[in-house]
Design an enzyme around this catalytic site. Sequence first.
Site, mmCIF file in Angstrom:
data_model
loop_
_atom_site.group_PDB
_atom_site.id
_atom_site.type_symbol
_atom_site.label_atom_id
_atom_site.label_comp_id
_atom_site.label_asym_id
_atom_site.label_seq_id
_atom_site.Cartn_x
_atom_site.Cartn_y
_atom_site.Cartn_z
ATOM 1 N N TRP A 34 -3.639 -1.934 -1.518
ATOM 2 C CA TRP A 34 -3.629 -3.252 -2.157
ATOM 3 C C TRP A 34 -4.194 -4.197 -1.104
ATOM 4 O O TRP A 34 -3.572 -4.432 -0.074
ATOM 5 C CB TRP A 34 -2.203 -3.656 -2.550
ATOM 6 C CG TRP A 34 -2.152 -4.915 -3.361
ATOM 7 C CD1 TRP A 34 -2.351 -5.043 -4.706
ATOM 8 C CD2 TRP A 34 -1.862 -6.242 -2.883
ATOM 9 N NE1 TRP A 34 -2.205 -6.356 -5.087
ATOM 10 C CE2 TRP A 34 -1.917 -7.106 -4.000
ATOM 11 C CE3 TRP A 34 -1.573 -6.774 -1.639
ATOM 12 C CZ2 TRP A 34 -1.684 -8.479 -3.888
ATOM 13 C CZ3 TRP A 34 -1.350 -8.138 -1.519
ATOM 14 C CH2 TRP A 34 -1.404 -8.974 -2.649
ATOM 15 N N GLU A 88 1.192 -11.227 -17.107
ATOM 16 C CA GLU A 88 0.811 -10.256 -16.076
ATOM 17 C C GLU A 88 0.144 -9.001 -16.639
ATOM 18 O O GLU A 88 -0.668 -8.393 -15.957
ATOM 19 C CB GLU A 88 1.984 -9.899 -15.161
ATOM 20 C CG GLU A 88 3.049 -9.037 -15.762
ATOM 21 C CD GLU A 88 4.183 -8.722 -14.779
ATOM 22 O OE1 GLU A 88 3.911 -8.463 -13.607
ATOM 23 O OE2 GLU A 88 5.349 -8.725 -15.220
ATOM 24 N N ASN A 139 0.360 0.292 5.980
ATOM 25 C CA ASN A 139 0.871 -0.611 4.953
ATOM 26 C C ASN A 139 1.418 -1.832 5.680
ATOM 27 O O ASN A 139 2.233 -1.679 6.581
ATOM 28 C CB ASN A 139 1.983 0.102 4.168
ATOM 29 C CG ASN A 139 2.710 -0.838 3.217
ATOM 30 O OD1 ASN A 139 2.131 -1.811 2.734
ATOM 31 N ND2 ASN A 139 3.977 -0.542 2.954
ATOM 32 N N GLY A 140 0.970 -3.036 5.315
ATOM 33 C CA GLY A 140 1.486 -4.244 5.972
ATOM 34 C C GLY A 140 0.351 -5.111 6.485
ATOM 35 O O GLY A 140 -0.796 -4.988 6.026
ATOM 36 N N CYS A 177 0.854 -1.189 0.000
ATOM 37 C CA CYS A 177 0.000 0.000 0.000
ATOM 38 C C CYS A 177 0.888 1.236 0.000
ATOM 39 O O CYS A 177 2.050 1.168 0.407
ATOM 40 C CB CYS A 177 -0.883 0.029 1.242
ATOM 41 S SG CYS A 177 -1.906 -1.438 1.422
ATOM 42 N N HIS A 205 9.294 -33.557 -23.542
ATOM 43 C CA HIS A 205 9.011 -34.332 -22.334
ATOM 44 C C HIS A 205 7.644 -34.001 -21.752
ATOM 45 O O HIS A 205 7.417 -34.202 -20.563
ATOM 46 C CB HIS A 205 10.134 -34.113 -21.309
ATOM 47 C CG HIS A 205 11.473 -34.497 -21.857
ATOM 48 N ND1 HIS A 205 11.864 -35.809 -22.007
ATOM 49 C CD2 HIS A 205 12.483 -33.744 -22.368
ATOM 50 C CE1 HIS A 205 13.069 -35.841 -22.559
ATOM 51 N NE2 HIS A 205 13.462 -34.596 -22.789
ATOM 52 N N ARG A 212 1.810 1.149 -6.163
ATOM 53 C CA ARG A 212 1.966 0.208 -5.058
ATOM 54 C C ARG A 212 0.694 -0.573 -4.786
ATOM 55 O O ARG A 212 0.721 -1.633 -4.169
ATOM 56 C CB ARG A 212 2.368 0.949 -3.787
ATOM 57 C CG ARG A 212 3.725 1.593 -3.859
ATOM 58 C CD ARG A 212 3.985 2.373 -2.603
ATOM 59 N NE ARG A 212 4.260 1.513 -1.479
ATOM 60 C CZ ARG A 212 5.470 1.188 -1.042
ATOM 61 N NH1 ARG A 212 6.517 1.666 -1.662
ATOM 62 N NH2 ARG A 212 5.635 0.396 -0.017
ATOM 63 N N LYS A 255 3.172 -3.336 -6.973
ATOM 64 C CA LYS A 255 4.575 -3.200 -7.360
ATOM 65 C C LYS A 255 5.521 -3.791 -6.335
ATOM 66 O O LYS A 255 6.503 -4.425 -6.673
ATOM 67 C CB LYS A 255 4.872 -1.711 -7.553
ATOM 68 C CG LYS A 255 6.282 -1.402 -8.016
ATOM 69 C CD LYS A 255 6.483 -1.817 -9.440
ATOM 70 C CE LYS A 255 7.881 -1.589 -9.952
ATOM 71 N NZ LYS A 255 8.156 -2.444 -11.110
ATOM 72 N N GLU A 273 10.854 -15.097 -18.452
ATOM 73 C CA GLU A 273 10.528 -13.692 -18.210
ATOM 74 C C GLU A 273 9.526 -13.182 -19.263
ATOM 75 O O GLU A 273 8.601 -12.431 -18.943
ATOM 76 C CB GLU A 273 11.818 -12.856 -18.218
ATOM 77 C CG GLU A 273 11.657 -11.352 -18.221
ATOM 78 C CD GLU A 273 10.944 -10.768 -17.003
ATOM 79 O OE1 GLU A 273 10.608 -11.528 -16.085
ATOM 80 O OE2 GLU A 273 10.699 -9.558 -17.000
ATOM 81 N N LYS A 313 5.919 -11.622 -18.404
ATOM 82 C CA LYS A 313 5.506 -10.285 -18.844
ATOM 83 C C LYS A 313 4.161 -10.366 -19.559
ATOM 84 O O LYS A 313 3.277 -9.567 -19.304
ATOM 85 C CB LYS A 313 6.524 -9.671 -19.819
ATOM 86 C CG LYS A 313 7.782 -9.060 -19.278
ATOM 87 C CD LYS A 313 7.663 -7.824 -18.468
ATOM 88 C CE LYS A 313 7.436 -8.164 -17.014
ATOM 89 N NZ LYS A 313 8.600 -8.239 -16.167
#
Length: 607
Positions: free
Chosen positions: A74, A486, A98-99, A2, A502, A27, A602, A479, A483
Amino acid sequence: MCGIIGILGSAPAAPRLVEALKRLEYRGYDSAGVATLEGGVIKRRRAPGKLANLERELAAAPLAGVTGIGHTRWATHGAPTTANAHPHATDRVAIVHNGIIENFRALREELIAKGHKFESETDSEVIAHLITAGLDKGEKPEAAAIGAVRRLEGAFGIAVLFAGEEDVLIGARKGSPLAVGFGDGEMFLGSDAIAVSPFTTRVMFLEEGDIAILSRAGAKVLDADGAVAQRQIHIFSGGVASVEKGNHRHFMQKEIYEQPETTGRTITRYVNAYDERVEMPDLDGVDLAADNAIIIGCGTAHYAGRVAEYWLEQIAGITVETDIASEFRYRKPAFGKKSFGVFVSQSGETADTLAALRYCKENALKTLAVVNVPESTIWREADARLPTLAGPEIGVASTKAFTAQLSALAALAIAVGRARGALSSQEEGRLVHALMETPRLITDALTAEPQIEAIAHELAHARDVLYLGRGVHYPIALEGALKLKEISYIHAEGYAAGELKHGPIALIDEDTPGVVVAPHDALFEKTLSNMQEVAARGAKLIVITDPAGAAAVKDIAKHIILAPACDAFVAPLVYSVPIQLLAYLTAVQKGTDVDQPRNLAKSVTVE
Ligand code: F6R
């Protein structure tokens, strides 16, 4: 996670709180809210969803006052509703947090039994009530805040506003970062330096357990033992300009295009271009002549570590173990004697990476942080650090931080190779020379955008996409898939090209495009065989390769994305650009919220 902002100002607070929240929206963006003191009375405006909704609320019902706090959320506990949005308040106290407060249930029951009425499902609201309980007992704001904070278990960065107290703002930090900004007769609190950057460049970072009592005259900091502590004031050079979009449509696009500069800055920090030698800063006891290393990170930062694993093994001949921080921290692994740990993180605040670092330190392993945000927790707790100089990264999907991490890790691999005597000075010169060419090659790679845009129109219709790569390009394929998923919400998987037979080859059909990262290097022929296997089963191949590779794949590739020919050592940096552009342009085509994709944040400061 947050974002937090607090202002003891001399101008109307609400517009300034919103201005800061705009910089913090990366964030978290599930809801937002502000509280100010209007004639000493706490007044709030809150709204679910993006900050624009809060701005509408404020336009309809403005808030006066020069003192206030703000938050962008968030969600962890409770859905993103107005009731769960911060600030949480009683008539005496408003807080932003935040947390995660781990013991909130017990505290909440205790307070309800004493007559406190709760409005939300959040863990955070308990903080406002705990402080209020202290005030109700006759305590002053400082004592009430300290008493409450001492009872909180879990991780938090908080800012507290008190009714009737125009010249007091209190911040506390345990586990989640908090910064104090010093203005001219004004003071600020922020969850990071970016929050306070519109108002001041003078920033102090609180340490674990610190409580800061702010007045317009300055800040008093108490450490975890309650003793007055001195914390250094830094000049934050991130600047406001670097957190603006400029002419770009999205931060992600801007950050992709900044990479010639950000990689150049990071590389030149670690190399002497004239002598073509790597020059590491003082690494405070980290022995680069070690026999093995562990590299830990999450998500994109983990993939940077996976690339470095190949480099360190091939250039320096050491054994490297890479792991995802959330797995590593609970594995309780043992370490070899001549070993060091590398912790890769853009934010420097990722909870799992931090926990892994602490585990290593407890077990006497020397730790080296590859971190982008100066003075972040991982930065400060590691024994030594290799800063990445990407500047503030605002787009939630990491781009320029990734290539800056690769830049620093490439220099580290050379330094370890030299320290172990595994690298001749001629070979070091060749590798450094290749690194120095990277910013130019990235500029060349960016010119493929129009070509990639045409391909993105097609890719936007896919439901599933496979990314393939070999050797050092296997992590680049991982990666690329990350990308794409997301920001475009298209399902994508990265595989080692040789692993396809396989199992995953069963997924191939004409509706499942394959993106292959395949420079014409020592492994190209092997990857070419895999491409043929996939093409034979009807997959449409999008091959990212150089002119020599393009000539070899022209009959089997549906599309070729041309990358410049380059030294194999730096190819992971150069090939990062087309995979970023492909994801970005596909997401734009789909119309998703590129800079703030759903469900993401983020900086992941909770487990
Ligand atoms: C993906 C992305 C994330 C982060 C991860 C680690 O684009 O940005 O996967 O890489 O959350 O974050 P940091 O690097 O801040 O530790």
